[in-house]
Design an enzyme around this catalytic site. Structure first.
Site, PDB file in Angstrom:
ATOM      1  N   LYS A 198       0.857  -1.225  -0.062  1.00  0.00           N
ATOM      2  CA  LYS A 198      -0.024   0.023   0.112  1.00  0.00           C
ATOM      3  C   LYS A 198       0.834   1.401  -0.113  1.00  0.00           C
ATOM      4  O   LYS A 198       0.446   2.341  -0.219  1.00  0.00           O
ATOM      5  CB  LYS A 198      -0.971   0.098   1.185  1.00  0.00           C
ATOM      6  CG  LYS A 198      -1.892  -1.100   1.548  1.00  0.00           C
ATOM      7  CD  LYS A 198      -2.582  -1.174   2.742  1.00  0.00           C
ATOM      8  CE  LYS A 198      -3.116  -2.343   3.018  1.00  0.00           C
ATOM      9  NZ  LYS A 198      -3.523  -2.446   4.582  1.00  0.00           N
ATOM     10  N   GLY A 199       2.048   1.277   0.395  1.00  0.00           N
ATOM     11  CA  GLY A 199       2.828   2.212   0.736  1.00  0.00           C
ATOM     12  C   GLY A 199       2.974   3.171  -0.471  1.00  0.00           C
ATOM     13  O   GLY A 199       3.089   4.665  -0.081  1.00  0.00           O
ATOM     14  N   GLU A 230       7.629   2.691  -6.294  1.00  0.00           N
ATOM     15  CA  GLU A 230       7.885   2.179  -4.851  1.00  0.00           C
ATOM     16  C   GLU A 230       7.919   3.243  -3.806  1.00  0.00           C
ATOM     17  O   GLU A 230       8.447   4.442  -4.198  1.00  0.00           O
ATOM     18  CB  GLU A 230       9.150   1.331  -5.025  1.00  0.00           C
ATOM     19  CG  GLU A 230       8.961  -0.282  -4.674  1.00  0.00           C
ATOM     20  CD  GLU A 230       8.650  -0.634  -3.288  1.00  0.00           C
ATOM     21  OE1 GLU A 230       7.661   0.095  -2.602  1.00  0.00           O
ATOM     22  OE2 GLU A 230       8.850  -1.879  -2.923  1.00  0.00           O
ATOM     23  N   ASP A 231       7.693   3.068  -2.567  1.00  0.00           N
ATOM     24  CA  ASP A 231       7.554   4.034  -1.587  1.00  0.00           C
ATOM     25  C   ASP A 231       9.127   4.125  -1.023  1.00  0.00           C
ATOM     26  O   ASP A 231       9.695   5.205  -0.937  1.00  0.00           O
ATOM     27  CB  ASP A 231       6.703   3.725  -0.614  1.00  0.00           C
ATOM     28  CG  ASP A 231       6.702   2.229   0.006  1.00  0.00           C
ATOM     29  OD1 ASP A 231       7.431   1.493  -0.435  1.00  0.00           O
ATOM     30  OD2 ASP A 231       6.114   2.028   1.077  1.00  0.00           O
ATOM     31  N   ASP A 270       3.799   3.229   6.650  1.00  0.00           N
ATOM     32  CA  ASP A 270       3.020   2.990   7.871  1.00  0.00           C
ATOM     33  C   ASP A 270       4.120   2.491   9.039  1.00  0.00           C
ATOM     34  O   ASP A 270       4.857   1.837   8.587  1.00  0.00           O
ATOM     35  CB  ASP A 270       1.849   2.210   7.571  1.00  0.00           C
ATOM     36  CG  ASP A 270       2.447   0.663   7.451  1.00  0.00           C
ATOM     37  OD1 ASP A 270       3.037   0.558   6.487  1.00  0.00           O
ATOM     38  OD2 ASP A 270       1.961  -0.236   8.131  1.00  0.00           O
ATOM     39  N   ASP A 295      14.556  -0.590   1.016  1.00  0.00           N
ATOM     40  CA  ASP A 295      15.327  -0.542   2.201  1.00  0.00           C
ATOM     41  C   ASP A 295      16.331  -1.659   1.851  1.00  0.00           C
ATOM     42  O   ASP A 295      17.479  -1.112   1.289  1.00  0.00           O
ATOM     43  CB  ASP A 295      14.310  -1.012   3.307  1.00  0.00           C
ATOM     44  CG  ASP A 295      14.861  -1.018   4.636  1.00  0.00           C
ATOM     45  OD1 ASP A 295      15.925  -0.506   5.168  1.00  0.00           O
ATOM     46  OD2 ASP A 295      14.550  -1.859   5.450  1.00  0.00           O
TER      47      ASP A 295
END
Ligand code: IMP
Ligand code: MG
Length: 198
Positions: A53-54, A109-110, A169, A113
């Site tokens: 969802k990011g 993409e958010d 989140d 990482d």
């Protein structure tokens, strides 16, 4: 900031702490990315693939900054494990609706990482024979040495702190903040940390 608003920045033992990227800086960078994509894909109709969802908020603003006939699709992936760490095990929760054959695809993409999610997605989508496949990530960890051939567009480099806001989140909270903040422990933290949705 008003007291009631400050209270809403605290949830389940976590709080949205120090401001890392302001709303103004986010929007200015996203407009620049949109101009870049508009120039690079002139005469074409790229298909934006958002990773739920990011990425939903970033994708929405990015799409409006692209002056081309873009199309949208979404994928949802989930990594198992602790809510603030990537486990490396990626599962497709919702697959794409559209056929990627001969499309110019941009994965949106958010945050990158460990890069494991992106790695998995790239391999998965390349197998569907798109005409081209590029990646646009809003945030990338500072220590990441990611090849330009893999990561074509990036918004900001960020430190290793766990971040929330603008789609990101912790345990499903803080996605609606208009800026990016570092997560902190709430003063009276007591809740659990299970979860793992992207
Ligand atoms: P990776 O597979 O380790 O690159 O993890 C990527 C996914 O983990 C992102 O798409 C996010 O959904 C999530 N993630 C990684 N870091 C953060 C963070 O700081 N805040 C919120 N979500 C994050
Ligand atoms: Mg994600």
């Amino acid at each position: 900031m008003a007291n009631d608003q400050r209270a809403s920045l605290s949830s389940g033992g976590y709080a949205a702490g120090r401001l890392l990227i302001s709303e103004e800086d986010l929007q200015a960078r996203i407009r620049a990315l949109g101009r870049e994509i508009t120039a690079d894909y002139a005469g074409r109709a790229p298909l934006l693939v958002g990773v739920l969802k990011g990425a939903f908020m970033f994708m929405s603003d990015l799409a409006r900054a692209i002056d081309l006939p873009v199309e949208f699709d979404f994928m949802a992936v989930s990594s198992y494990g602790h809510s603030t760490r990537s486990s490396g095990v990626v599962r497709i929760v919702k697959d794409l609706d559209l056929d990627l054959a001969d499309r110019d695809v941009i994965i949106v993409e958010d945050i990158i990482d460990s890069g494991l999610t992106l790695n998995y997605l790239r391999r998965n989508l390349l197998a569907r024979n798109p005409a081209s496949l590029e990646v646009c990530a809003l945030l990338v960890r500072e220590n990441h040495r990611m090849d330009g051939s893999i990561l074509r567009y990036e918004g900001f480099r960020v430190p290793s702190d766990f971040l929330v806001g603008y789609g990101l989140d912790v345990n499903e909270r803080f996605r609606n903040l208009p800026d990016i903040r570092v997560v902190a422990s709430a003063p009276d933290a007591d809740a659990g940390t299970d979860g793992g949705a992207s």
